[in-house]
Design a protein around this motif. Structure first.
Motif, PDB file in Angstrom:
ATOM      1  N   GLY A  68      92.814  38.292  20.374  1.00  0.00           N
ATOM      2  CA  GLY A  68      92.074  39.533  20.245  1.00  0.00           C
ATOM      3  C   GLY A  68      90.611  39.321  19.907  1.00  0.00           C
ATOM      4  O   GLY A  68      90.132  38.197  19.725  1.00  0.00           O
ATOM      5  N   SER A  69      89.864  40.438  19.789  1.00  0.00           N
ATOM      6  CA  SER A  69      88.428  40.371  19.532  1.00  0.00           C
ATOM      7  C   SER A  69      88.113  39.858  18.139  1.00  0.00           C
ATOM      8  O   SER A  69      86.978  39.499  17.849  1.00  0.00           O
ATOM      9  CB  SER A  69      87.805  41.752  19.728  1.00  0.00           C
ATOM     10  N   THR A  70      89.117  39.835  17.243  1.00  0.00           N
ATOM     11  CA  THR A  70      88.873  39.306  15.906  1.00  0.00           C
ATOM     12  C   THR A  70      88.980  37.785  15.864  1.00  0.00           C
ATOM     13  O   THR A  70      88.664  37.177  14.855  1.00  0.00           O
ATOM     14  CB  THR A  70      89.880  39.909  14.904  1.00  0.00           C
ATOM     15  N   SER A 105      86.031  44.762  11.550  1.00  0.00           N
ATOM     16  CA  SER A 105      85.788  46.222  11.588  1.00  0.00           C
ATOM     17  C   SER A 105      85.367  46.772  10.233  1.00  0.00           C
ATOM     18  O   SER A 105      85.806  47.839   9.803  1.00  0.00           O
ATOM     19  CB  SER A 105      87.034  46.952  12.104  1.00  0.00           C
ATOM     20  N   LEU A 106      84.517  46.041   9.549  1.00  0.00           N
ATOM     21  CA  LEU A 106      84.037  46.462   8.239  1.00  0.00           C
ATOM     22  C   LEU A 106      82.873  47.429   8.381  1.00  0.00           C
ATOM     23  O   LEU A 106      82.210  47.489   9.426  1.00  0.00           O
ATOM     24  CB  LEU A 106      83.601  45.236   7.427  1.00  0.00           C
ATOM     25  N   ARG A 107      82.612  48.176   7.315  1.00  0.00           N
ATOM     26  CA  ARG A 107      81.466  49.088   7.306  1.00  0.00           C
ATOM     27  C   ARG A 107      80.243  48.309   6.816  1.00  0.00           C
ATOM     28  O   ARG A 107      79.834  48.411   5.674  1.00  0.00           O
ATOM     29  CB  ARG A 107      81.753  50.291   6.400  1.00  0.00           C
ATOM     30  N   ASN A 108      79.680  47.510   7.699  1.00  0.00           N
ATOM     31  CA  ASN A 108      78.570  46.653   7.337  1.00  0.00           C
ATOM     32  C   ASN A 108      77.410  46.871   8.300  1.00  0.00           C
ATOM     33  O   ASN A 108      77.358  47.865   9.031  1.00  0.00           O
ATOM     34  CB  ASN A 108      79.007  45.188   7.319  1.00  0.00           C
ATOM     35  N   THR A 109      76.485  45.930   8.337  1.00  0.00           N
ATOM     36  CA  THR A 109      75.304  46.066   9.192  1.00  0.00           C
ATOM     37  C   THR A 109      75.665  46.111  10.665  1.00  0.00           C
ATOM     38  O   THR A 109      75.087  46.885  11.438  1.00  0.00           O
ATOM     39  CB  THR A 109      74.332  44.896   8.932  1.00  0.00           C
ATOM     40  N   SER A 110      76.620  45.272  11.084  1.00  0.00           N
ATOM     41  CA  SER A 110      77.023  45.269  12.490  1.00  0.00           C
ATOM     42  C   SER A 110      77.628  46.615  12.888  1.00  0.00           C
ATOM     43  O   SER A 110      77.446  47.067  14.027  1.00  0.00           O
ATOM     44  CB  SER A 110      78.031  44.142  12.748  1.00  0.00           C
ATOM     45  N   VAL A 118      83.676  56.830  19.527  1.00  0.00           N
ATOM     46  CA  VAL A 118      83.874  57.266  18.135  1.00  0.00           C
ATOM     47  C   VAL A 118      85.345  57.196  17.743  1.00  0.00           C
ATOM     48  O   VAL A 118      85.670  57.232  16.551  1.00  0.00           O
ATOM     49  CB  VAL A 118      83.326  58.692  17.909  1.00  0.00           C
ATOM     50  N   ILE A 119      86.234  57.070  18.746  1.00  0.00           N
ATOM     51  CA  ILE A 119      87.670  56.972  18.446  1.00  0.00           C
ATOM     52  C   ILE A 119      87.982  55.670  17.720  1.00  0.00           C
ATOM     53  O   ILE A 119      89.021  55.554  17.060  1.00  0.00           O
ATOM     54  CB  ILE A 119      88.492  57.085  19.756  1.00  0.00           C
ATOM     55  N   TYR A 120      87.077  54.683  17.801  1.00  0.00           N
ATOM     56  CA  TYR A 120      87.310  53.403  17.137  1.00  0.00           C
ATOM     57  C   TYR A 120      86.913  53.419  15.667  1.00  0.00           C
ATOM     58  O   TYR A 120      87.259  52.487  14.928  1.00  0.00           O
ATOM     59  CB  TYR A 120      86.501  52.289  17.830  1.00  0.00           C
ATOM     60  N   ILE A 121      86.190  54.444  15.226  1.00  0.00           N
ATOM     61  CA  ILE A 121      85.624  54.439  13.874  1.00  0.00           C
ATOM     62  C   ILE A 121      86.666  54.599  12.773  1.00  0.00           C
ATOM     63  O   ILE A 121      86.633  53.854  11.787  1.00  0.00           O
ATOM     64  CB  ILE A 121      84.529  55.523  13.754  1.00  0.00           C
ATOM     65  N   PRO A 122      87.607  55.564  12.868  1.00  0.00           N
ATOM     66  CA  PRO A 122      88.564  55.739  11.757  1.00  0.00           C
ATOM     67  C   PRO A 122      89.325  54.447  11.456  1.00  0.00           C
ATOM     68  O   PRO A 122      89.779  53.754  12.368  1.00  0.00           O
ATOM     69  CB  PRO A 122      89.503  56.825  12.269  1.00  0.00           C
ATOM     70  N   SER A 123      89.437  54.137  10.183  1.00  0.00           N
ATOM     71  CA  SER A 123      90.122  52.897   9.783  1.00  0.00           C
ATOM     72  C   SER A 123      91.460  53.154   9.120  1.00  0.00           C
ATOM     73  O   SER A 123      92.268  52.243   8.977  1.00  0.00           O
ATOM     74  CB  SER A 123      89.234  52.097   8.823  1.00  0.00           C
TER      75      SER A 123
END
Length: 270
Positions: free
Chosen positions: A70-72, A131-136, A200-205
C-alpha cells in the motif's frame, strides 16, 4: 489487445493500442484532437493505473500480505509515478501545443496538470506518513482545493464553453445540441464540481469506511464524471469546428479533371 486475428473488433483494438503508444511518445509529434482527448480519458483512470503496481506487488509478496504494497509502504513512489503519468503526458502535450501555436492558453492548461502532479505527490507523502494531521496534510488539502477549482473552471469555460452571459438558458451557452435534455447540463455542472472535490472523502480518520473502499468509491465516481464530461466536451468541439469552418465533407465530382488537357487559353465557359 494484441490478438492478430480478425476477431473481437481487431480494428478497434489496434486503434486503441496505436493511440496509447502515441500518448507515451507525446512531445515528439504534433498534438491532434485524438491525442489530448485520449490523454484526458487516462487522467480519470488514476485509480486504475496506480493500482497496477499494487496488483503486481500482491502477486510477488502473496495476496495475504497485500497491505505491504500500500501507499504507507516504502514502495509508494512506484504507485505515484503510475498515478501522475497521465498528468505528465497532458503537461507535455500542452507545452508542445504552445510551442507549435504560441497560444498562452495551452500553458494555462498545462498549469492545471502540473498542479495535479503536485497534488498527487502531496497525497502519497501524506499517506506514507500515516495520514497524520501534519504539514503534508495541509499541503495536500491546499493543492487539492487549488487543483479542483482550477480543473472545474477549465471544464466550464474552456472544455464546455458554459457559463456564458445573455443566453436563453442561464449559465449555459448560446448554441446547444442536446436541447431536449436541458436539465442534463445543470446536473453535469453540479455533479462535475462535487466529484472534482471527491478527495475530501479521504479526510475523515474516525467512523469512516476503510481507506481502500473510499479510494474505490472516488475512482468509480471519477469514471462516471468523465463519461458524463465526454458528451458536453465533444458537443463543444463540434460546435467550435462549425464556427471555424473545420467541418467539411468532400463531395466527389461527376468527372475527372486532367491538368494535361487544361490549356491556358481555355475560358470559363469551356
Amino acid at each position: 489487445m494484441f490478438d492478430p486475428f480478425n476477431i473481437f473488433f481487431k480494428s478497434s483494438r489496434y486503434w486503441l493500442v496505436k493511440n496509447i503508444t502515441k500518448l507515451l511518445t507525446s512531445g515528439t509529434r504534433r498534438v491532434e484532437f485524438t491525442d489530448f482527448w485520449m490523454g484526458d480519458q487516462f487522467c480519470s483512470l488514476v485509480f486504475t493505473l496506480s493500482n497496477l503496481y499494487l496488483f503486481a506487488c500482491s502477486y510477488t509478496v502473496g495476496f495475504e500480505n497485500w497491505h505491504k504494497c500500500g501507499s504507507t509502504a516504502n514502495t509508494w513512489p512506484a504507485a505515484f509515478i503510475l498515478a501522475m503519468l497521465p498528468f505528465l503526458i497532458r503537461l507535455i502535450q500542452s507545452i508542445k501545443r504552445y510551442v507549435d501555436s504560441k497560444l498562452t492558453t495551452h500553458l494555462i492548461n498545462g498549469g492545471k496538470y502540473f498542479c495535479g502532479i503536485i497534488y498527487y505527490l502531496c497525497y502519497y507523502i501524506w499517506r506514507h506518513q500515516g495520514s497524520l494531521r501534519n504539514t503534508s496534510f495541509a499541503f495536500w488539502c491546499l493543492f487539492g482545493a487549488l487543483y479542483s477549482v482550477y480543473a472545474s473552471a477549465w471544464d466550464f469555460w474552456m472544455d464546455w464553453s458554459l457559463l456564458r452571459p445573455h443566453v436563453n438558458y442561464p449559465f449555459l451557452r448560446a448554441e446547444l445540441i442536446y436541447t431536449d435534455h436541458i436539465p442534463f447540463y445543470y446536473f453535469a455542472i453540479i455533479s462535475n464540481v462535487l466529484v472534482r472535490f471527491i478527495w475530501v472523502i479521504y479526510i475523515p480518520s474516525v467512523s469512516a469506511p476503510n481507506m481502500y473502499l473510499r479510494l474505490f468509491i472516488a475512482g468509480f465516481l471519477e469514471m462516471l464524471r468523465r463519461w458524463q464530461w465526454n458528451f458536453v466536451r465533444l458537443e463543444n468541439e463540434h460546435l467550435g469546428n462549425m464556427d471555424q469552418y473545420r467541418v467539411t465533407r468532400e463531395v466527389p465530382l461527376p468527372y475527372s479533371f486532367d491538368d494535361n488537357h487544361h490549356h491556358v487559353g481555355d475560358t470559363d465557359d469551356d
